[in-house]
Design a protein around this motif. Structure first.
Motif, PDB file in Angstrom:
ATOM      1  N   GLU A   4      51.921  37.918  35.505  1.00 34.66           N
ATOM      2  CA  GLU A   4      52.394  39.016  36.329  1.00 34.66           C
ATOM      3  C   GLU A   4      53.744  38.736  36.969  1.00 34.66           C
ATOM      4  O   GLU A   4      54.538  39.634  37.174  1.00 34.66           O
ATOM      5  N   THR A 225      46.551  37.839  35.279  1.00 31.74           N
ATOM      6  CA  THR A 225      45.304  38.557  35.055  1.00 31.74           C
ATOM      7  C   THR A 225      44.626  37.937  33.842  1.00 31.74           C
ATOM      8  O   THR A 225      45.201  37.915  32.747  1.00 31.74           O
ATOM      9  N   GLU A 278      44.204  43.263  44.504  1.00 33.25           N
ATOM     10  CA  GLU A 278      45.311  43.447  43.567  1.00 33.25           C
ATOM     11  C   GLU A 278      44.808  43.573  42.130  1.00 33.25           C
ATOM     12  O   GLU A 278      45.278  44.430  41.363  1.00 33.25           O
ATOM     13  N   LEU A 279      43.874  42.730  41.764  1.00 34.18           N
ATOM     14  CA  LEU A 279      43.360  42.743  40.395  1.00 34.18           C
ATOM     15  C   LEU A 279      42.551  44.002  40.114  1.00 34.18           C
ATOM     16  O   LEU A 279      42.625  44.574  39.015  1.00 34.18           O
ATOM     17  N   HIS A 282      45.055  46.632  39.598  1.00 37.00           N
ATOM     18  CA  HIS A 282      45.723  46.447  38.304  1.00 37.00           C
ATOM     19  C   HIS A 282      44.905  47.051  37.179  1.00 37.00           C
ATOM     20  O   HIS A 282      45.437  47.765  36.308  1.00 37.00           O
ATOM     21  N   HIS A 283      43.606  46.768  37.155  1.00 41.20           N
ATOM     22  CA  HIS A 283      42.784  47.279  36.065  1.00 41.20           C
ATOM     23  C   HIS A 283      42.585  48.792  36.167  1.00 41.20           C
ATOM     24  O   HIS A 283      42.500  49.471  35.132  1.00 41.20           O
ATOM     25  N   ASP A 285      44.856  50.832  37.302  1.00 42.87           N
ATOM     26  CA  ASP A 285      46.125  51.362  36.783  1.00 42.87           C
ATOM     27  C   ASP A 285      46.159  51.288  35.256  1.00 42.87           C
ATOM     28  O   ASP A 285      46.639  52.204  34.587  1.00 42.87           O
ATOM     29  N   ARG A 286      45.671  50.168  34.709  1.00 47.20           N
ATOM     30  CA  ARG A 286      45.671  50.010  33.257  1.00 47.20           C
ATOM     31  C   ARG A 286      44.768  51.043  32.601  1.00 47.20           C
ATOM     32  O   ARG A 286      45.125  51.645  31.584  1.00 47.20           O
TER      33      ARG A 286
END
Length: 355
Positions: A4, A225, A278-279, A282-283, A285-286
């Motif tokens: 990241e 990640t 945060e993680l 992130h997922h 958003d993915r």
């Protein structure tokens, strides 16, 4: 894994973390991760390792020298606790056991993978991988080397195809049998089905606020990640949802609130609950981005081509492309489970589309 931010940190090959805990940077040959942080834990029954590093002569020499810098000979090691079966963590376990007589402990779900891996002929693995990639829409040129390897009956050249059989099983929620220490196993599937974090239920030696220290393996890392792909196993056709496993495990670790995290890559860090958030973001958003891509039917291969990685798709080597496709499949499977995507009827290779 998806990096990241930033290059991997430098620093000495051995770091003392206080309270009878050290980390040793054991190199991973020809890998951008650079090294595995093998942790050494002092116990009243003798030194114990958490993970061992990649099975390579230079890695072995570094591990032995690192132990020596901590005042420990490899022959002194009494036990090895494995966070998960991947070769950059479990690779040197057999050599450590051969040199010291140490026991090896692993969660049963990953131990089952190890047993099946050892008993499966190499050509079966190659054929399985070729079939999986073909079904995912991989071009013939990508699959051809695997088909040739399967047809030729090539020797077992892939890393991790002869991993050490563990002697002990790690039971989630229970303390490991380590005299003088309180190390509790936390089952955190996702990166592998039997990944475990290890919670050292002792006051932080520097007095940092929080709930002990966490050896997090690959589950929770400060700037990476971890790869979440399908659990690959030619002899197990169970339909799993590794991303769901991982997200649930993340939330469990976030609630634990350790004072410090000692991961297997990069560096020790604090602020575990914030990193978990945060993680999770992130997922999410993915997944949102994948739904946008799936406005048109796409195979997992075509989806992986369009996803954002740590370098352009054209620069990603063949082996890493296969890993990327597995990660794309894991995310699509999760979307299908949530009812947000579906397989297009009659497509071959299969394509998926948002609903």
């Amino acid at each position: 894994m998806t990096r990241e931010s930033g290059a991997r940190p430098g620093g000495p090959p051995v770091t003392g973390h206080g309270g009878g805990v050290w980390s040793i940077k054991v190199p991973i040959p020809d890998n951008p991760l650079g090294f595995t942080l093998v942790h050494l834990l002092d116990t009243d029954g003798g030194p114990v390792l958490i993970d061992t590093g990649w099975d390579d002569p230079a890695s072995w020499s570094t591990l032995v020298a690192g132990l020596g810098a901590c005042g420990v000979a490899v022959e002194d090691v009494t036990g090895v606790v494995i966070t998960h079966h991947h070769p950059d963590h479990h690779g040197l376990s057999a050599r450590v056991r051969e040199a010291s007589g140490a026991w090896i402990a692993m969660h049963e779900a990953d131990a089952a993978v190890v047993r099946r891996t050892r008993s499966t002929p190499a050509e079966h693995w190659y054929g399985y991988m070729a079939a999986k990639l073909t079904a995912a829409g991989a071009p013939a040129g990508h699959v051809a080397p695997l088909l040739r390897a399967a047809a030729d009956g090539r020797p077992r050249k892939l890393p991790g195809l002869d991993p050490a059989l563990p002697d002990r099983s790690i039971t989630p929620g229970e303390l490991l049998d380590l005299p003088g220490r309180r190390l509790r196993a936390i089952w955190t599937p996702g990166h592998t089905p039997g990944h475990v974090c290890l919670h050292l239920e002792e006051d932080h030696p520097a007095g940092l606020p929080g709930n002990g220290r966490l050896f997090s393996g690959d589950h929770l890392l400060p700037g990476i990640t971890p790869h979440i792909g399908l659990y690959e196993d030619p002899d197990d056709d169970t339909v799993t949802d590794p991303l769901s496993d991982y997200l649930d495990s993340l939330e469990r670790v976030g609630r634990l609130g350790p004072a410090e995290v000692l991961p297997a890559h990069q560096r020790a860090f604090t602020g575990a609950p914030a990193r978990v958030r945060e993680l999770l973001a992130h997922h999410e958003d993915r997944l949102t981005g994948l739904l946008a891509l799936l406005s048109e039917p796409l195979t997992p291969w075509r989806l992986a081509e369009r996803m954002e990685w740590n370098r352009p798709w054209a620069d990603i080597p063949a082996g890493s492309r296969s890993i990327a496709v597995s990660e794309a499949e894991a995310h699509v499977r999760h979307l299908v489970k949530l009812g947000r995507a579906e397989a297009a009827a009659g497509s071959d290779p299969v394509t998926y589309v948002a609903v």
